[in-house]
Design an enzyme around this catalytic site. Sequence first.
Site, PDB file in Angstrom:
ATOM      1  N   GLU A 107      -3.545  -3.753  14.906  1.00 56.64           N
ATOM      2  CA  GLU A 107      -4.526  -3.067  14.050  1.00 56.64           C
ATOM      3  C   GLU A 107      -5.891  -3.737  14.136  1.00 56.64           C
ATOM      4  OE1 GLU A 107      -1.702  -1.149  10.547  1.00 56.64           O
ATOM      5  OE2 GLU A 107      -2.922  -2.896  10.077  1.00 56.64           O
ATOM      6  N   ARG A 159      -0.710  -7.293   5.354  1.00 58.72           N
ATOM      7  CA  ARG A 159       0.692  -7.705   5.518  1.00 58.72           C
ATOM      8  C   ARG A 159       1.377  -7.436   4.183  1.00 58.72           C
ATOM      9  NH1 ARG A 159       5.163  -8.191   8.185  1.00 58.72           N
ATOM     10  NH2 ARG A 159       5.882 -10.289   8.695  1.00 58.72           N
ATOM     11  N   ASP A 189       2.839 -10.042   1.712  1.00 54.38           N
ATOM     12  CA  ASP A 189       1.891 -10.948   1.067  1.00 54.38           C
ATOM     13  C   ASP A 189       1.046 -10.267  -0.010  1.00 54.38           C
ATOM     14  OD1 ASP A 189       2.660 -12.971   2.809  1.00 54.38           O
ATOM     15  OD2 ASP A 189       0.927 -12.738   4.122  1.00 54.38           O
ATOM     16  N   THR A 190       0.636  -9.027   0.248  1.00 61.84           N
ATOM     17  CA  THR A 190      -0.428  -8.460  -0.591  1.00 61.84           C
ATOM     18  C   THR A 190      -0.180  -7.057  -1.133  1.00 61.84           C
ATOM     19  OG1 THR A 190      -1.582  -7.620   1.360  1.00 61.84           O
ATOM     20  CG2 THR A 190      -2.211  -9.814   0.567  1.00 61.84           C
ATOM     21  N   ARG A 191       0.874  -6.380  -0.707  1.00 58.01           N
ATOM     22  CA  ARG A 191       1.062  -4.977  -1.108  1.00 58.01           C
ATOM     23  C   ARG A 191       1.194  -4.809  -2.613  1.00 58.01           C
ATOM     24  NH1 ARG A 191       0.274  -0.509  -2.540  1.00 58.01           N
ATOM     25  NH2 ARG A 191       1.377   1.336  -1.860  1.00 58.01           N
TER      26      ARG A 191
END
Length: 167
Positions: free
Chosen positions: A75, A10, A13-15
């Site tokens: 996914e 997501r 949140d984490t990129r």
Amino acid sequence: MKHDVFISFRAKDTRDNFVSHLCGCLRRKRIKTFLYDELPAEERYEESLKAIEVSRISVIVFSENFGDSKWCLDEVVAILKCKEKFGQIVIPVLYHVDPLDIENQTGSFGDAFAKRRDIAEKLQEWKDGFTEAINLPGWSTAYLRYIPNYSYSSFAFFFFCCCCCCL
């Protein structure tokens, strides 16, 4: 083009933290890594599903808002189908989330699934996928606080070493 690693995450949140470190570490070691957000917006969904099928390893980075995304839900299902069909290696990573919230669909994951009750035919498939994925061997950022001087870069390198054993 085949990929060694597909990372499901997501972005909000984490990129710009964990995923960028992990991807950078993998790519510096010449491991072909797929990230959807490097594609034009109109191609991302379909290309992601195709990339899952041609990847040797899929990493699912569960984070607080992961379940809010229909894309992420789809996914996970596609990744688990490739695990079953092709023997793809699947590694769940818990990014500051409780595994029980994922398995039992409580907390932010319960809230996310509650919003999707209108899609009943897909809802059970998504829930089953999350339960299956969270029960696979994986990693949690919760343990990082016990490592002196940890960083996402050091965790990413450690994770990379584990991926190399699988390639």
